[in-house]
Design a protein around this motif. Structure first.
Motif, mmCIF file in Angstrom:
data_model
loop_
_atom_site.group_PDB
_atom_site.id
_atom_site.type_symbol
_atom_site.label_atom_id
_atom_site.label_comp_id
_atom_site.label_asym_id
_atom_site.label_seq_id
_atom_site.Cartn_x
_atom_site.Cartn_y
_atom_site.Cartn_z
ATOM 1 N N PRO C 11 7.214 76.724 52.495
ATOM 2 C CA PRO C 11 7.755 76.937 51.147
ATOM 3 C C PRO C 11 8.868 77.977 51.073
ATOM 4 N N ILE C 19 2.796 71.572 60.023
ATOM 5 C CA ILE C 19 3.245 70.184 60.125
ATOM 6 C C ILE C 19 2.376 69.332 59.217
ATOM 7 N N VAL C 69 15.587 68.853 63.642
ATOM 8 C CA VAL C 69 15.180 68.511 64.992
ATOM 9 C C VAL C 69 14.184 67.354 64.922
ATOM 10 N N ASP C 71 11.872 64.868 67.027
ATOM 11 C CA ASP C 71 11.211 64.715 68.326
ATOM 12 C C ASP C 71 11.824 65.635 69.377
ATOM 13 N N GLY C 72 12.062 66.859 68.990
ATOM 14 C CA GLY C 72 12.516 67.864 69.956
ATOM 15 C C GLY C 72 14.006 67.913 70.189
ATOM 16 N N TYR C 98 8.348 63.442 64.813
ATOM 17 C CA TYR C 98 8.203 64.853 64.452
ATOM 18 C C TYR C 98 9.536 65.395 63.944
ATOM 19 N N GLU C 100 11.417 68.726 62.461
ATOM 20 C CA GLU C 100 11.288 70.188 62.330
ATOM 21 C C GLU C 100 12.643 70.793 61.995
ATOM 22 N N PRO C 101 12.614 71.998 61.450
ATOM 23 C CA PRO C 101 13.888 72.708 61.257
ATOM 24 C C PRO C 101 14.362 73.267 62.598
ATOM 25 N N ARG C 103 14.763 75.935 65.175
ATOM 26 C CA ARG C 103 13.915 77.115 65.402
ATOM 27 C C ARG C 103 14.744 78.153 66.140
ATOM 28 N N LYS C 111 13.625 76.954 53.598
ATOM 29 C CA LYS C 111 12.548 76.123 53.066
ATOM 30 C C LYS C 111 12.494 74.845 53.888
#
Lengths: 257, 637, 249
Positions: C11, C19, C69, C71-72, C98, C100-101, C103, C111
């Motif tokens: 958030p 996840i 990102v 899947d990696g 998957y 993801e932001p 990292r 957010k």
């Protein structure tokens, strides 16, 4: 002195420059080692020659030692620094171009470093097995002879029957050949050496091309070629070093010693 | 409201230099005491902010992006025009001026267009000096290509990324000024309103998109460079964040909005693949040089294109416009495509596409030649559609692309609110009723690099305006109004997302206010827009936090303004009872279906004054006087 | 198609993320990846849930606003493309994906998939320009530039500043970005007067921002949606060495 560590690109240059120096040494070392296949005399002559360099040898050892120290300190510092930049891993880890050899440089480096300590204690200072310090060979110097009578030599060689007259010079030197053969006849030590030099080759296969990249030498034709050369070089170094313990283990060298 | 264009007198080619000679410059030592707010950091805004800072003004720049480098100027592909005559093919300032004014169907102001042509060459010089890597020939000199609507080769380009490279040039210049602390950059702040005190623009209220808090900023002058409004059609080639809010709020505060009905539709876009479509991607028009456009003769023919025999295909452009054929101008080919699709002969699952077939060209020239010419476009198409265009015909469909209309400005680029300047696509000034290819980049940079630094000087030359503190009651009042509007959005508690409602608006606009318009349709559209606006304020649904980053609120706020603005666009289209440029009224066409312009009654700029939401705005006319050019027919037969 | 999306939800910057699994039915292979997320978000809005925050603007691969990102891999598995250019036909029915932001400590999560990449702007501010005031330019053809040089500069200049290089780099280094920007100007004659200063200042700013160092993994090159070559990093190293001798570090 370590202020350069605050500059990432300078640190990289230090890695490349020290690496380049170490690579030169390693290349010489590997080729030098291969003289074992020319026989005991060749190897021991070569070893004695190196010893005879005296101050030059020590200067080389100091520079090389410094290169190793800088190489190791810089790499560890960078690794710790870089790890802090990206502490969180992705849920899925996937690499496309980063080769296994490149991602494991620090680990292969640390393992090679540990091996190096063992290697120096084993064959250079000979503290692991002190009997190596006492391994000597008496030999006949083919390049010179003298006229006269030398009691010490006579005693050492038990060669009374030469008498007075022209005599080949009989000298004593460290028997590197015997030491190597003895060392590698221990299967565990041999396997350890073989493993270490494979890691070294693996380390170098990334290192060589990486060094050129860091020093700013990159081109559309040069770089793909250099990557191939780098791989080939890594294999060459691993083979050149590994063939000695392997040959001892398999009995090609040192039989009947 | 009096619309005084303030065009300097004298011969056309002397006007700009005379203007600069007559202007009283600001004392360099005093320049930093003048604060200029620049909203938008695309080509026009970014160039203005950087250049004004170089001159010594105290500049604050605002963008809703995370960085000034992301403005949609970046997506312009083709190139930028300039009257350099490097090709020795007879180009001149006059020719570029004439081509532009003719391309705009004689609905733009002579003096502005001439000035644009005049400074065009400086843009290329300046951008090159800043390191923009324009394409070059083997001799090391700049390369040119030709572009639609011109018979000379005057377009400079950097691969297919000219807009990107020019914007990065602007961004670099701006970054340099930010580093020098001469520009204060506000990222992720969206302008919500203009503050007007005593008839003068004195500042803006912005919303911090990360915290959802409002901020007031004072400026001795406010520059809007906030782009166009083609997203009113929902699907367009514009970026997702593009919106009309800044211009529209200025309009609500008293700035006249000029010619909103002039919206350009681009014929060669990749068609919509389904309801999920979020935007449309443009492909270079150059494809039409070798591709043949057709649809099946029979309505509802869903056969594979390869299975449709030659005699059952309708190469409708070649049939209707035999001399120009597939190279007919943008508006003509766009309308023809819509017509055949409305007849039920469109292809693709949606029925909203026509074929652009390269098989003849491939048979004639070989696949390699075609790949050399269009390889990157074919790859882009295959990536998006998943069909190999070497083997199957491409599918294309028109899409809204550019807004020629915008806030009304005078020769100084100042709107009808003193102190409020408008640059780039956000103003109406240079493209008339239609824009030529490679002219948008030229206009944005001309406004930002060369025009505004001189004209703002003229404004400030009269002395420094009185500073209004941001706790002035008017600032507070505007802040409260903005906050109330957001609170109102949050409290609707309906069922539809802002995107759903935007899609509905887009459907109305495309159907009735799109590329072919008529009286009944426009009247109907106005009613439908009003109904939809009611629906919006009764059925909008917003979720997520209201005091932290929330893209749903952003979107809703922008759509709310489109809901009002769309009506102005329709009123303008309804009022203009002629066909000109991109504005096509079905009632006003020649027997061959060509646009029929009416210079006697409509040779004016229509500038609209806000009267309240849902009320018809007041029309003000700025008559266009053509002293130097002859109004010709625009024929492509 | 049916897609199982594992999406990072967070958030705000301070909150701990996790996840979250969303299953999407009826995903059309013609959708772009971001349109698929749009569909998910519309469903979340209908349910009254906070939609997944992600940035995207032009949706044609040029503005550099999008970046996540998958899947990696930053921007997903399709090479030479941004995530807005990635289409669902590259995935299979029933796939687990998957999302993801980036990292990276220098790109803190604002957010969900939304990160702060302003450090890249500050690197440019340190020297990513030619200091040429408006009005001071000579004729554009006054200085011919060999085509090869101009083309190479263009190769470097294509960078869209999306942040994928630093996100992909196991060290979190921004060297590819810095190298592209330095090379673009340092290759051209116009960039020569500030060549040394630029290389030094931009690298210094990169270090100050907290990016990692380059270990020649070349993962940046693989992730770059504009296929920018690591040869520009070699050029940067060269220019930096020159600068270090000329001006110190």
């Amino acid at each position: 002195m370590f202020k350069y560590l605050n500059h990432l690109v300078i640190s990289k240059f230090v890695m490349a420059a020290t690496g380049a120096f170490i690579v030169l040494f390693i290349t010489g070392h590997a080729i030098g080692n291969l003289q074992i296949f020319l026989g005991k005399d060749a190897l021991n002559t070569y070893a004695a020659f190196l010893q005879s360099l005296g101050e030059i040898l020590w200067a080389e050892r100091i520079v090389l030692g410094l290169a190793f120290v800088l190489h190791i300190i810089t790499s560890i510092y960078l690794k710790l620094y870089n790890n802090k930049v990206r502490p969180t891993k992705y849920a899925v880890t996937k690499y496309i171009k980063a080769r296994f050899s490149s991602r494991t440089m620090i680990w292969t480096g640390i393992m090679i470093g540990s091996f190096l300590v063992f290697h120096i204690l084993h064959f250079t200072s000979r503290d692991i097995d002190p009997k190596y310090k006492e391994m000597h060979e008496v030999y006949q110097d083919e390049h010179a002879s003298y006229f006269g009578f030398d009691e010490t030599v006579m005693q050492a060689t038990n060669a009374n029957d030469f008498g007075i007259g022209m005599h080949p010079i009989i000298k004593q030197r460290h028997d590197t050949y015997a030491m190597v053969v003895d060392g590698f006849q221990n299967i565990w030590i041999s396997l350890f050496y073989i493993l270490a030099v494979i890691l070294l080759g693996f380390h170098l296969s990334h290192a060589i091309q990486s060094m050129f990249q860091t020093l700013g030498i990159n081109g559309p034709r040069f770089t793909p070629l250099m990557i191939k050369i780098s791989n080939a070089y890594g294999i060459f170094i691993a083979l050149a070093f590994a063939i000695v313990p392997l040959s001892v283990l398999l009995g090609f060298i040192g039989r009947g010693l | 409201m009096i619309l005084d264009s303030k065009v300097p007198s004298g011969p056309l080619e002397k006007k700009w230099s005379q203007f600069k000679a007559d202007m009283k410059p600001v004392n360099p030592a005093n320049k930093r005491k003048f604060k200029v707010l620049v909203v938008g950091t695309g080509l026009a805004g970014g160039a203005a902010a950087a250049t004004l800072a170089e001159l010594g003004y105290n500049v604050e720049a605002f963008t809703y992006h995370d960085s000034p480098r992301r403005a949609h100027s970046i997506a312009a592909q083709g190139g930028i025009n300039a009257a350099k005559n490097y090709q020795n093919d007879g180009d001149s300032i006059w020719r570029l001026f004439y081509d532009t004014i003719k391309g705009g169907d004689f609905r733009s102001r002579e003096a502005n267009v001439y000035r644009l042509a005049e400074v065009s060459a400086n843009i290329i010089d300046q951008s090159t000096a800043m390191g923009v890597p324009f394409a070059r020939e083997y001799g090391g000199y700049l390369s040119n290509r030709s572009f639609g609507g011109a018979l000379v080769s005057r377009t400079f380009y950097a691969r297919g990324q000219t807009g990107q490279q020019l914007l990065l040039g602007v961004y670099a210049a701006l970054s340099r000024q930010i580093e020098a602390k001469k520009v204060k950059m506000h990222n992720r702040k969206e302008m919500m309103d203009v503050v007007v005190v005593d008839g003068r623009a004195v500042g803006i209220v912005v919303r911090d998109l990360l915290t959802n808090k409002l901020e007031s900023h004072y400026g001795d002058a406010v520059i809007l460079a906030t782009g166009g409004y083609a997203s009113v059609f929902y699907l367009s080639t514009n970026a997702l964040y593009c919106n009309v809010t800044a211009s529209y709020r200025a309009y609500k505060r008293g700035a006249a909005f000029a010619n909103p009905c002039y919206t350009q539709i681009h014929p060669t876009c990749i068609p919509q693949s389904g309801d999920h479509q979020s935007k449309l991607t443009l492909m270079s028009e150059s494809l039409r040089n070798d591709g043949r456009i057709w649809v099946p003769k029979k309505a509802g023919d869903k056969r594979n294109p390869a299975d449709i025999p030659e005699e059952e295909r309708d190469y409708y452009l070649e049939r209707m416009y035999p001399s120009y054929g597939n190279l007919s101008p943008r508006d003509i080919s766009s309308r023809a495509a819509k017509r055949v699709c409305d007849e039920g002969r469109g292809v693709n699952a949606t029925g909203k596409a026509v074929y652009l077939d390269f098989s003849d060209a491939i048979n004639r020239l070989g696949q390699k030649v075609i790949a050399d010419r269009y390889g990157n476009l074919f790859d882009m198409y295959e990536n998006i559609i998943g069909v190999n265009p070497y083997k199957n015909p491409m599918m294309i469909y028109p899409a809204a692309h550019y807004a020629m209309g915008g806030l009304w400005v005078d020769y100084n680029l100042m709107s009808s609110i003193p102190g409020l300047f408008v640059l780039g696509e956000a103003n109406f000034s240079d493209h008339g009723a239609n824009r030529l290819g490679a002219s948008a980049l030229m206009q944005g940079l001309a406004d930002g690099y060369f025009v505004i630094p001189n004209t703002i000087n003229a404004y400030f030359g009269k002395g420094k305006p009185q500073t209004i503190p941001t706790d002035h009651p008017e600032f507070k009042k505007v802040e409260v109004e903005v906050q109330e509007r957001i609170t109102k959005l949050l409290n609707v508690n309906g069922k539809q997302s802002p995107t759903q409602l935007h899609k509905k608006l887009g459907a109305i606009m495309w159907e009735y206010v799109g590329m072919a318009r008529n009286r009944e349709g426009l009247k109907k559209a106005i009613g439908l827009i009003q109904e939809l606006r009611e629906e919006f304020w009764h059925d909008l649904k917003i979720v997520g936090p209201d005091s932290y980053l929330n893209p749903v609120i952003e979107k809703a706020s922008r759509v709310a303004d489109f809901m009002e603005f769309a009506e102005i666009l329709a009123y303008d289209a309804l009022m203009r009872e002629e066909s000109c440029g991109a504005h096509f009224r079905e009632e006003y066409q020649t027997e061959e279906g060509e646009a029929k312009r009416n210079d006697k009654d409509y040779s004016y700029v229509a500038a609209w004054e806000f009267q309240g939401v849902g009320k018809e705005p007041i029309l003000h006319k700025e008559d266009l006087k053509f002293e130097f050019v002859h109004l010709g027919e625009r024929s492509y037969k | 198609m049916r897609i199982n999306l594992h999406v990072w939800r967070q958030p705000n910057t301070e909150a701990k993320g996790h996840i979250q699994l969303y299953t999407l039915d009826d995903v059309s292979p013609d959708m772009s990846f971001l349109e698929m997320l749009d569909v998910l978000n519309e469903q979340l809005i209908q349910k009254g849930d906070d939609p997944v925050a992600f940035e995207s603007d032009c949706r044609e691969g040029i503005c550099g606003t999008c970046g996540m990102v998958i899947d990696g891999i930053p921007h997903g598995k399709q090479s030479g493309a941004t995530v807005c250019q990635l289409h669902m036909r590259k995935f299979k029915d029933g796939d687990d994906i998957y999302v993801e932001p980036y990292r990276h400590t220098v790109f803190p999560v604002i957010k969900d998939l939304f990160v702060d990449r302003s450090a890249y702007d500050r690197i440019i501010q340190a020297g990513g320009y030619v200091s040429a005031n408006v009005g001071s330019a000579p004729d554009a053809n006054a200085n011919p530039i060999p085509k090869g040089i101009a083309d190479l500069a263009m190769d470097a200049a294509q960078c869209i500043g999306c942040g994928a290089c630093a996100a992909a780099c196991p060290n979190g280094s921004a060297m590819l970005f810095v190298a592209a920007k330095v090379s673009h100007f340092n290759l051209l004659p116009q960039g020569q007067p500030e060549k040394a200063t630029r290389a030094r200042a931009m690298v210094k700013r990169m270090e100050d921002e907290g990016f990692g160092g380059c270990s020649n993994y070349y993962e940046c090159e693989a992730a770059c949606p504009k296929n920018i070559s690591v040869r520009f990093i070699a050029k940067l190293n060269r220019d930096y060495l020159y600068a270090a001798f000329k001006e110190g570090v």
